[in-house]
Design an enzyme around this catalytic site. Structure first.
Site, short mmCIF file in Angstrom:
data_model
loop_
_atom_site.label_atom_id
_atom_site.label_comp_id
_atom_site.label_asym_id
_atom_site.label_seq_id
_atom_site.Cartn_x
_atom_site.Cartn_y
_atom_site.Cartn_z
N ILE A 1 -3.06 -16.91 5.70
CA ILE A 1 -2.85 -15.61 6.41
C ILE A 1 -1.35 -15.37 6.77
O ILE A 1 -0.83 -14.25 6.22
CB ILE A 1 -3.55 -15.54 7.45
CG1 ILE A 1 -4.95 -15.69 7.62
CG2 ILE A 1 -3.48 -13.97 8.30
CD1 ILE A 1 -5.75 -15.82 8.78
N GLU B 1 -3.90 -25.47 13.90
CA GLU B 1 -4.92 -26.10 13.02
C GLU B 1 -6.36 -25.23 13.07
O GLU B 1 -6.50 -24.92 14.09
CB GLU B 1 -5.21 -27.58 13.61
CG GLU B 1 -4.02 -28.32 13.61
CD GLU B 1 -3.86 -29.09 12.12
OE1 GLU B 1 -4.62 -28.98 11.26
OE2 GLU B 1 -2.68 -29.49 11.99
N SER B 2 -6.97 -25.31 11.88
CA SER B 2 -7.73 -23.95 12.02
C SER B 2 -9.23 -24.32 11.31
O SER B 2 -10.04 -23.44 11.21
CB SER B 2 -7.40 -22.69 11.19
OG SER B 2 -7.17 -23.10 9.91
N THR C 1 -1.47 -29.12 18.25
CA THR C 1 -0.80 -27.84 17.65
C THR C 1 -1.03 -26.52 18.26
O THR C 1 -0.36 -25.68 18.58
CB THR C 1 -1.29 -27.84 16.10
OG1 THR C 1 -0.91 -28.96 15.41
CG2 THR C 1 -0.64 -26.66 15.55
N THR D 1 -8.72 -15.92 16.93
CA THR D 1 -10.24 -15.98 16.19
C THR D 1 -11.26 -15.45 16.99
O THR D 1 -11.35 -15.61 18.19
CB THR D 1 -10.63 -17.39 15.54
OG1 THR D 1 -11.63 -17.38 15.05
CG2 THR D 1 -10.58 -18.42 16.75
N ASP D 2 -12.33 -14.85 16.08
CA ASP D 2 -13.48 -14.51 16.85
C ASP D 2 -14.34 -15.65 17.35
O ASP D 2 -15.12 -15.82 18.24
CB ASP D 2 -14.34 -13.67 16.03
CG ASP D 2 -14.71 -14.44 14.76
OD1 ASP D 2 -14.14 -15.53 14.59
OD2 ASP D 2 -15.49 -13.64 13.90
N GLU D 3 -13.88 -16.92 16.98
CA GLU D 3 -14.71 -18.37 17.58
C GLU D 3 -14.79 -18.45 18.78
O GLU D 3 -15.43 -19.38 19.37
CB GLU D 3 -14.38 -19.21 16.43
CG GLU D 3 -14.73 -18.98 14.88
CD GLU D 3 -14.54 -20.24 14.04
OE1 GLU D 3 -15.09 -21.32 14.59
OE2 GLU D 3 -14.22 -20.04 12.81
N TYR E 1 -12.04 -26.94 17.67
CA TYR E 1 -11.20 -25.79 17.07
C TYR E 1 -11.06 -24.56 17.99
O TYR E 1 -10.12 -24.15 18.47
CB TYR E 1 -11.57 -25.64 15.78
CG TYR E 1 -10.86 -24.20 14.98
CD1 TYR E 1 -9.53 -24.05 15.16
CD2 TYR E 1 -11.86 -23.17 14.69
CE1 TYR E 1 -8.91 -22.75 14.77
CE2 TYR E 1 -11.25 -21.89 14.38
CZ TYR E 1 -10.02 -21.80 14.66
OH TYR E 1 -9.15 -20.68 13.98
N ALA F 1 -12.34 -24.15 20.94
CA ALA F 1 -11.89 -24.44 22.18
C ALA F 1 -10.17 -24.48 22.58
O ALA F 1 -9.58 -24.13 23.43
CB ALA F 1 -12.37 -25.85 22.75
N LYS G 1 -8.23 -23.10 20.63
CA LYS G 1 -7.57 -21.46 20.35
C LYS G 1 -7.91 -20.70 21.83
O LYS G 1 -7.17 -20.07 22.03
CB LYS G 1 -8.25 -20.88 19.17
CG LYS G 1 -8.02 -21.30 17.74
CD LYS G 1 -6.41 -21.16 17.59
CE LYS G 1 -5.98 -19.55 17.36
NZ LYS G 1 -4.55 -19.64 16.87
N ASN H 1 -11.51 -14.62 7.30
CA ASN H 1 -10.60 -14.08 6.22
C ASN H 1 -10.88 -14.62 5.18
O ASN H 1 -11.36 -15.74 4.79
CB ASN H 1 -9.07 -14.33 6.67
CG ASN H 1 -8.36 -13.48 7.74
OD1 ASN H 1 -7.22 -12.87 7.63
ND2 ASN H 1 -9.06 -13.07 8.92
N PRO I 1 -21.93 -27.34 -1.58
CA PRO I 1 -22.46 -27.60 -0.24
C PRO I 1 -22.83 -26.46 0.59
O PRO I 1 -21.82 -25.93 1.23
CB PRO I 1 -21.66 -28.83 0.08
CG PRO I 1 -20.27 -28.41 -0.37
CD PRO I 1 -20.64 -27.81 -1.72
N VAL I 2 -24.02 -26.24 0.95
CA VAL I 2 -24.29 -25.09 1.79
C VAL I 2 -24.80 -25.82 3.27
O VAL I 2 -26.00 -26.43 3.18
CB VAL I 2 -25.40 -24.04 1.43
CG1 VAL I 2 -25.64 -23.05 2.57
CG2 VAL I 2 -24.79 -23.63 0.29
#
Length: 362
Positions: free
Chosen positions: A20, A90-91, A106, A138-140, A164, A166, A168, A194, A219-220
């Protein structure tokens, strides 16, 4: 807020060699006086993405860690930074599950280091009103939605479910606190998933494109019914620029693409596009490569974003419909093999094998 746009001259963009960040740098650089990119150039930061800008005298790419307070403070002073756009993070959720420490360091410590350096610099300069610190999140951080739940809004309570998200969430809280405690002119944006050019192949869309080209399984996780809102990276960049230019300090805005799609539907669309656009695939039809694997721990079921606030207050709308954006993205990866092939390093292959190699197909 037009004054902010005119006064903004020296911008520090952290993580500007990442997915991004690099797209934003390329869209924004010509509009300002000087761009300084600070990037650790880890696996997800690619110097080659910005190589054509490095010859310009008003562009500087600095390899370094946002946790290095001495370096960050030096950059603020040397370049008289007035604006920070903080992408560095870190994402990847899967990596946060196997190694959470790097995410805390980070995303939390790094953000704190930047905020402290920016606060000290802002105060030294007399607390100019046009200074800005824009934190990209992020929306997470909001957790997971069921199928019938309303979308996340800026007032949704935080409920992160992975290391991750948490980390953010922690960085978001620090940014908010620096505004309310010290008056630092901060902004926060929370975006949905994104997609687009220059995305590292660990993420869903480039991973599937490259695996199809290489004839590898697709892989799904779980049943593939997890839903995400998909935002083209160019729309995200335009939204960030809009927030930077128009928003009042202390505000938070959700950014989304209004494209809620199930993971399995995306994979199937990518298979169809690759069958159509690519010649001599190792396996055709590509859908025969789809493999369901056990779900990852704490996998959020659905994300959806209410973007009415940024639409109403800042007059921003996403411009890409998902079908058009996805086709363009596939075409980009097909025509830029020279960009992604070097990324398939031994380190990446080992990571991929560790993540997917031991999973039993369902």
């Amino acid at each position: 807020m037009e004054e902010s746009k005119l006064r903004t001259q020296n911008v520090l963009i952290t993580g500007g060699a990442g997915f991004i960040g690099s797209n934003f740098v390329r869209s924004w650089h010509q509009d300002i006086g000087t761009t300084i990119v600070l990037d650790a150039l880890t696996y997800a930061g690619n110097r080659a993405t910005l190589s054509d800008l490095e010859s310009q005298e008003n562009f500087f790419l600095v390899e370094g860690d946002i946790c290095d307070s001495a370096l960050v403070s030096k950059l603020f002073a040397k370049h008289t930074i007035d604006t920070v756009i903080h992408f560095a993070a870190e994402s990847h959720v899967d990596r946060s599950i196997s190694g959470p420490g790097a995410f805390v360091q980070t995303n939390v410590v790094g953000t704190f280091t930047l905020l402290e350096a920016f606060r000290n610099h802002w105060e030294t300069q007399g607390k100019p009103e046009y200074f800005r610190f824009l934190h990209v999140s992020t929306d997470e951080v909001f957790g997971s939605l069921s199928v019938d739940d309303p979308p996340f809004s800026e007032k949704t309570s935080y409920a992160p479910n992975s290391p991750y998200s948490a980390s953010k969430a922690g960085s978001d809280h620090l940014v908010r606190a620096y505004f309310h405690t010290y008056g630092v002119p901060t902004l926060i944006t929370n975006c949905s998933n994104n997609y687009g050019p220059y995305q590292f192949p660990e993420k869903l869309i480039p991973l599937m494109c490259l695996n199809i080209l290489l004839g590898k399984s697709l892989p799904v996780y779980g049943d593939g019914q997890n839903i995400r809102d998909w935002l083209h990276v160019e729309d995200h960049c335009s939204a960030i620029a809009t927030v930077l230019q128009k928003a009042a300090p202390g505000e938070t805005y959700n950014i989304g693409g209004n494209n809620q799609v199930k993971n399995i539907d995306i994979v199937e669309q990518l298979c169809d596009l690759m069958d159509e656009l690519s010649e001599d695939l190792p396996k055709s039809p590509a859908k025969e490569l789809i493999t369901f694997v056990p779900d990852r721990p704490g996998h959020d079921r659905r994300y959806a974003m209410d973007i009415s606030k940024i639409q109403r207050e800042l007059d921003w709308e996403p411009s890409y419909d998902f079908a058009t954006g996805l086709r363009q993205t596939v075409q980009w990866y097909l025509s830029h093999r020279d960009w992604w092939q070097p990324l398939l390093s031994e380190e990446y292959q080992n990571y991929y094998a560790a993540l997917y190699g031991d999973r039993v197909t369902l």
